[in-house]
Design a protein around this motif. Structure first.
Motif, PDB file in Angstrom:
ATOM      1  N   PHE A 111      59.363  47.349  92.086  1.00 15.31           N
ATOM      2  CA  PHE A 111      59.867  48.633  92.592  1.00 15.31           C
ATOM      3  C   PHE A 111      58.954  49.175  93.685  1.00 15.31           C
ATOM      4  O   PHE A 111      59.417  49.581  94.752  1.00 15.31           O
ATOM      5  CB  PHE A 111      59.976  49.625  91.427  1.00 15.31           C
ATOM      6  N   ASP A 112      57.649  49.165  93.419  1.00 18.85           N
ATOM      7  CA  ASP A 112      56.692  49.678  94.398  1.00 18.85           C
ATOM      8  C   ASP A 112      56.692  48.874  95.689  1.00 18.85           C
ATOM      9  O   ASP A 112      56.335  49.387  96.743  1.00 18.85           O
ATOM     10  CB  ASP A 112      55.276  49.708  93.812  1.00 18.85           C
ATOM     11  N   ALA A 113      57.130  47.613  95.614  1.00 16.50           N
ATOM     12  CA  ALA A 113      57.193  46.750  96.798  1.00 16.50           C
ATOM     13  C   ALA A 113      58.521  46.908  97.542  1.00 16.50           C
ATOM     14  O   ALA A 113      58.763  46.213  98.526  1.00 16.50           O
ATOM     15  CB  ALA A 113      56.997  45.298  96.390  1.00 16.50           C
ATOM     16  N   THR A 118      65.863  44.327  88.166  1.00 17.65           N
ATOM     17  CA  THR A 118      66.988  44.490  87.257  1.00 17.65           C
ATOM     18  C   THR A 118      66.685  43.714  85.980  1.00 17.65           C
ATOM     19  O   THR A 118      66.527  42.496  86.017  1.00 17.65           O
ATOM     20  CB  THR A 118      68.289  43.961  87.910  1.00 17.65           C
ATOM     21  N   LEU A 119      66.579  44.405  84.875  1.00 16.50           N
ATOM     22  CA  LEU A 119      66.237  43.791  83.603  1.00 16.50           C
ATOM     23  C   LEU A 119      67.450  43.083  83.003  1.00 16.50           C
ATOM     24  O   LEU A 119      68.528  43.665  82.902  1.00 16.50           O
ATOM     25  CB  LEU A 119      65.728  44.846  82.617  1.00 16.50           C
ATOM     26  N   VAL A 120      67.273  41.836  82.594  1.00 15.19           N
ATOM     27  CA  VAL A 120      68.293  41.102  81.844  1.00 15.19           C
ATOM     28  C   VAL A 120      67.992  41.380  80.373  1.00 15.19           C
ATOM     29  O   VAL A 120      67.122  40.767  79.771  1.00 15.19           O
ATOM     30  CB  VAL A 120      68.259  39.594  82.163  1.00 15.19           C
ATOM     31  N   THR A 121      68.711  42.338  79.819  1.00 15.60           N
ATOM     32  CA  THR A 121      68.353  42.898  78.508  1.00 15.60           C
ATOM     33  C   THR A 121      68.442  41.912  77.350  1.00 15.60           C
ATOM     34  O   THR A 121      67.723  42.066  76.366  1.00 15.60           O
ATOM     35  CB  THR A 121      69.217  44.125  78.183  1.00 15.60           C
ATOM     36  N   ASP A 122      69.298  40.916  77.453  1.00 16.07           N
ATOM     37  CA  ASP A 122      69.424  39.974  76.334  1.00 16.07           C
ATOM     38  C   ASP A 122      68.566  38.727  76.522  1.00 16.07           C
ATOM     39  O   ASP A 122      68.709  37.758  75.782  1.00 16.07           O
ATOM     40  CB  ASP A 122      70.888  39.615  76.070  1.00 16.07           C
ATOM     41  N   LEU A 123      67.650  38.771  77.485  1.00 10.74           N
ATOM     42  CA  LEU A 123      66.683  37.687  77.682  1.00 10.74           C
ATOM     43  C   LEU A 123      65.267  38.252  77.753  1.00 10.74           C
ATOM     44  O   LEU A 123      64.461  37.869  78.591  1.00 10.74           O
ATOM     45  CB  LEU A 123      67.012  36.885  78.951  1.00 10.74           C
ATOM     46  N   LEU A 135      62.412  49.663  73.096  1.00 11.49           N
ATOM     47  CA  LEU A 135      61.544  50.631  73.765  1.00 11.49           C
ATOM     48  C   LEU A 135      61.408  50.274  75.247  1.00 11.49           C
ATOM     49  O   LEU A 135      61.561  51.125  76.121  1.00 11.49           O
ATOM     50  CB  LEU A 135      60.165  50.679  73.104  1.00 11.49           C
ATOM     51  N   GLY A 136      61.154  49.008  75.528  1.00 13.26           N
ATOM     52  CA  GLY A 136      61.017  48.560  76.911  1.00 13.26           C
ATOM     53  C   GLY A 136      62.299  48.729  77.705  1.00 13.26           C
ATOM     54  O   GLY A 136      62.268  49.102  78.876  1.00 13.26           O
ATOM     55  N   ILE A 137      63.428  48.454  77.081  1.00 14.26           N
ATOM     56  CA  ILE A 137      64.723  48.611  77.759  1.00 14.26           C
ATOM     57  C   ILE A 137      64.948  50.079  78.111  1.00 14.26           C
ATOM     58  O   ILE A 137      65.372  50.403  79.220  1.00 14.26           O
ATOM     59  CB  ILE A 137      65.866  48.043  76.892  1.00 14.26           C
ATOM     60  N   LYS A 138      64.642  50.980  77.178  1.00 14.08           N
ATOM     61  CA  LYS A 138      64.789  52.420  77.454  1.00 14.08           C
ATOM     62  C   LYS A 138      63.868  52.853  78.590  1.00 14.08           C
ATOM     63  O   LYS A 138      64.268  53.611  79.484  1.00 14.08           O
ATOM     64  CB  LYS A 138      64.493  53.240  76.203  1.00 14.08           C
ATOM     65  N   HIS A 142      65.009  54.251  82.328  1.00 15.17           N
ATOM     66  CA  HIS A 142      64.479  55.528  82.796  1.00 15.17           C
ATOM     67  C   HIS A 142      63.805  55.397  84.166  1.00 15.17           C
ATOM     68  O   HIS A 142      64.009  56.228  85.048  1.00 15.17           O
ATOM     69  CB  HIS A 142      63.489  56.082  81.776  1.00 15.17           C
ATOM     70  N   HIS A 143      62.995  54.353  84.346  1.00 12.82           N
ATOM     71  CA  HIS A 143      62.211  54.223  85.580  1.00 12.82           C
ATOM     72  C   HIS A 143      62.940  53.522  86.708  1.00 12.82           C
ATOM     73  O   HIS A 143      62.708  53.848  87.879  1.00 12.82           O
ATOM     74  CB  HIS A 143      60.899  53.483  85.300  1.00 12.82           C
ATOM     75  N   PHE A 144      63.798  52.539  86.398  1.00 10.12           N
ATOM     76  CA  PHE A 144      64.408  51.736  87.459  1.00 10.12           C
ATOM     77  C   PHE A 144      65.926  51.762  87.459  1.00 10.12           C
ATOM     78  O   PHE A 144      66.540  51.394  88.461  1.00 10.12           O
ATOM     79  CB  PHE A 144      63.944  50.274  87.356  1.00 10.12           C
ATOM     80  N   GLY A 145      66.544  52.132  86.342  1.00  7.91           N
ATOM     81  CA  GLY A 145      67.991  52.266  86.282  1.00  7.91           C
ATOM     82  C   GLY A 145      68.775  50.978  86.139  1.00  7.91           C
ATOM     83  O   GLY A 145      69.768  50.954  85.446  1.00  7.91           O
ATOM     84  N   HIS A 146      68.354  49.913  86.763  1.00 12.24           N
ATOM     85  CA  HIS A 146      69.159  48.698  86.843  1.00 12.24           C
ATOM     86  C   HIS A 146      68.912  47.751  85.669  1.00 12.24           C
ATOM     87  O   HIS A 146      67.814  47.211  85.519  1.00 12.24           O
ATOM     88  CB  HIS A 146      68.878  47.956  88.152  1.00 12.24           C
ATOM     89  N   VAL A 147      69.947  47.550  84.859  1.00 14.39           N
ATOM     90  CA  VAL A 147      69.911  46.579  83.777  1.00 14.39           C
ATOM     91  C   VAL A 147      71.198  45.764  83.819  1.00 14.39           C
ATOM     92  O   VAL A 147      72.212  46.209  84.359  1.00 14.39           O
ATOM     93  CB  VAL A 147      69.735  47.230  82.378  1.00 14.39           C
ATOM     94  N   THR A 148      71.139  44.571  83.254  1.00 14.68           N
ATOM     95  CA  THR A 148      72.305  43.705  83.191  1.00 14.68           C
ATOM     96  C   THR A 148      72.159  42.789  81.993  1.00 14.68           C
ATOM     97  O   THR A 148      71.195  42.903  81.235  1.00 14.68           O
ATOM     98  CB  THR A 148      72.468  42.889  84.505  1.00 14.68           C
TER      99      THR A 148
END
Length: 160
Positions: A111-113, A118-123, A135-138, A142-148
């Motif tokens: 993000f800073d770069a 985008t977090l792949v939540t099931d991996l 906890l990490g997913i939440k 909160h910080h980056f918004g993008h999950v898949t």
């Protein structure tokens, strides 16, 4: 959409569950993949002095990747971030071990770069504090918004 997969610290030291290793092997075969391996060097990151434990001094990535970067500590190296930036991707899919620590640290570095992590939540798997990774997913949302999920990415890949 141009994307790359960043696998964070899926290595013997952290005893990844078999379902994660199998899932990542299948998923990484479909997309350009970068991986990191955390190696202990007390002179660089004082794990033993501060936490009373440390990752292995030698270890290897358990998933086939196009490029593997060695890191010391939670964060990503400048070389890893620069390499990803040079790829000119639209987003960086992130997965791996310790969702609320090393994976989250990768998100901050990306993000800073100026990249789109985008977090792949099931991996992803959390640390011993929260193996579910919730906890990490939440925190990621909160910080980056993008999950898949794998299914969402696979659907995009198949639509090409």
């Amino acid at each position: 959409m141009q994307q790359v997969l960043l696998i964070v610290d899926v290595q013997s030291t952290f005893s990844p569950p078999e379902w994660l290793v199998d899932g990542l092997r299948a998923f990484s075969a479909k997309i350009p993949t970068i991986a990191t391996v955390e190696i202990h060097d007390e002179q660089v990151t004082p794990f033993q002095r501060q936490l009373g434990w440390h990752p292995a001094a030698q270890d290897e990535n358990l998933i086939e990747a196009d490029k593997v970067f060695i890191k010391h500590g939670y964060g990503q190296t400048t070389e890893t971030i620069e390499y990803i930036k040079q790829l000119g991707v639209d987003r960086v899919l992130v997965c791996g071990m310790q969702t609320e620590t090393c994976v989250l640290a990768a998100g901050f570095a990306l993000f800073d770069a100026g990249l789109t992590p985008t977090l792949v939540t099931d991996l992803t798997v959390g640390s011993s504090l929260d193996r579910s990774g919730e906890l990490g997913i939440k925190l990621w949302k909160h910080h980056f918004g993008h999950v898949t999920t794998r299914a969402e990415v696979n659907a995009l890949l198949e639509a090409r």
